[in-house]
Design a protein around this motif. Structure first.
Motif, PDB file in Angstrom:
ATOM      1  N   HIS A 132       0.473  -0.854   0.057  1.00  7.90           N
ATOM      2  CA  HIS A 132      -0.240  -0.348   0.149  1.00  7.90           C
ATOM      3  C   HIS A 132       1.152   1.081   0.691  1.00  7.90           C
ATOM      4  CE1 HIS A 132      -2.660  -2.927   1.811  1.00  7.90           C
ATOM      5  NE2 HIS A 132      -3.673  -2.198   1.042  1.00  7.90           N
ATOM      6  N   ASP A 133       0.336   2.240  -0.323  1.00  5.27           N
ATOM      7  CA  ASP A 133       0.672   3.321  -0.730  1.00  5.27           C
ATOM      8  C   ASP A 133       1.285   4.133   0.522  1.00  5.27           C
ATOM      9  OD1 ASP A 133       1.469   6.379  -1.234  1.00  5.27           O
ATOM     10  OD2 ASP A 133       2.380   5.509  -2.883  1.00  5.27           O
ATOM     11  N   ILE A 134       1.793   4.452   1.210  1.00  2.99           N
ATOM     12  CA  ILE A 134       1.767   5.735   2.453  1.00  2.99           C
ATOM     13  C   ILE A 134       0.948   6.446   2.274  1.00  2.99           C
ATOM     14  CG2 ILE A 134       3.506   6.716   2.210  1.00  2.99           C
ATOM     15  CD1 ILE A 134       4.847   5.502   5.434  1.00  2.99           C
ATOM     16  N   HIS A 135       1.295   7.288   1.925  1.00  2.00           N
ATOM     17  CA  HIS A 135       0.485   8.363   1.387  1.00  2.00           C
ATOM     18  C   HIS A 135      -1.331   8.533   1.031  1.00  2.00           C
ATOM     19  CE1 HIS A 135       4.144  10.601   2.291  1.00  2.00           C
ATOM     20  NE2 HIS A 135       3.894  10.234   0.922  1.00  2.00           N
ATOM     21  N   THR A 136      -1.398   8.005  -0.132  1.00  2.00           N
ATOM     22  CA  THR A 136      -3.000   7.478  -0.469  1.00  2.00           C
ATOM     23  C   THR A 136      -3.543   6.148  -0.095  1.00  2.00           C
ATOM     24  OG1 THR A 136      -2.344   6.266  -2.835  1.00  2.00           O
ATOM     25  CG2 THR A 136      -2.296   8.330  -2.270  1.00  2.00           C
ATOM     26  N   ARG A 137      -2.499   4.952   0.566  1.00  2.00           N
ATOM     27  CA  ARG A 137      -3.332   4.150   0.900  1.00  2.00           C
ATOM     28  C   ARG A 137      -3.986   3.299  -0.366  1.00  2.00           C
ATOM     29  NH1 ARG A 137      -2.092   4.739   6.450  1.00  2.00           N
ATOM     30  NH2 ARG A 137      -2.009   7.097   6.694  1.00  2.00           N
ATOM     31  N   LEU A 138      -3.592   4.261  -1.491  1.00  2.00           N
ATOM     32  CA  LEU A 138      -3.706   2.794  -2.338  1.00  2.00           C
ATOM     33  C   LEU A 138      -2.855   1.304  -2.486  1.00  2.00           C
ATOM     34  CD1 LEU A 138      -4.759   5.262  -4.926  1.00  2.00           C
ATOM     35  CD2 LEU A 138      -6.588   3.978  -3.237  1.00  2.00           C
TER      36      LEU A 138
END
Length: 138
Positions: free
Chosen positions: A54-60
């Motif tokens: 998961h992307d740490i900023h977007t959580r995607l």
């Protein structure tokens, strides 16, 4: 291919195996991003192959394949993260966290995994399951 009791796998249609592969007790294979196992591979108990992150900023979430080349050993409790290639004949020590490619013939361990030494093994001559230690395991 031999998968021992307690192994869990997701997206099994995205996991492929060569010949003479052992996946030990309680291993976890997350196939979402694809896992490709070569031949003559041993995976220790509780090892995890994680293909999604998961992307740490977007959580995607995003997925990347894991490739395990011929003759690889993965120790008990090791974790292999998305996008990693384990080079032919390499050894991953028990408990290691592998977050980058491992060169062929090397030995890695630690958190995160780093090079420890090299393994000189003729992958073509490996006969894992003929050892007396395996008698009665299946």
């Amino acid at each position: 291919m031999t998968i021992l009791p307690g192994c869990t796998a997701t997206s099994v249609n995205r996991i492929s195996f060569g010949t003479d592969v052992l996946i030990s007790h309680r291993a976890f294979l997350q196939g979402a991003g694809e896992i490709r196992f070569g031949s003559k591979i041993m995976v220790g108990p509780g090892a995890m192959f994680i293909t999604t992150s998961h992307d740490i900023h977007t959580r995607l979430s995003s997925s990347s394949p894991i490739s395990v080349e011929d003759g690889v050993w993965v120790g008990a409790g090791a974790t292999i993260l998305p996008g990693v290639t384990l080079g032919a004949g390499c050894v991953v020590a028990a408990g290691a966290l592998v977050n980058r490619d491992v060169p062929a013939g090397s030995v890695v361990g630690g958190v995160p995994a780093r090079a420890l030494s090299s393994a000189s093994c003729n992958v073509k001559n490996i006969l894992y399951f003929e050892s007396p230690a395996w008698c009665g395991q299946f």
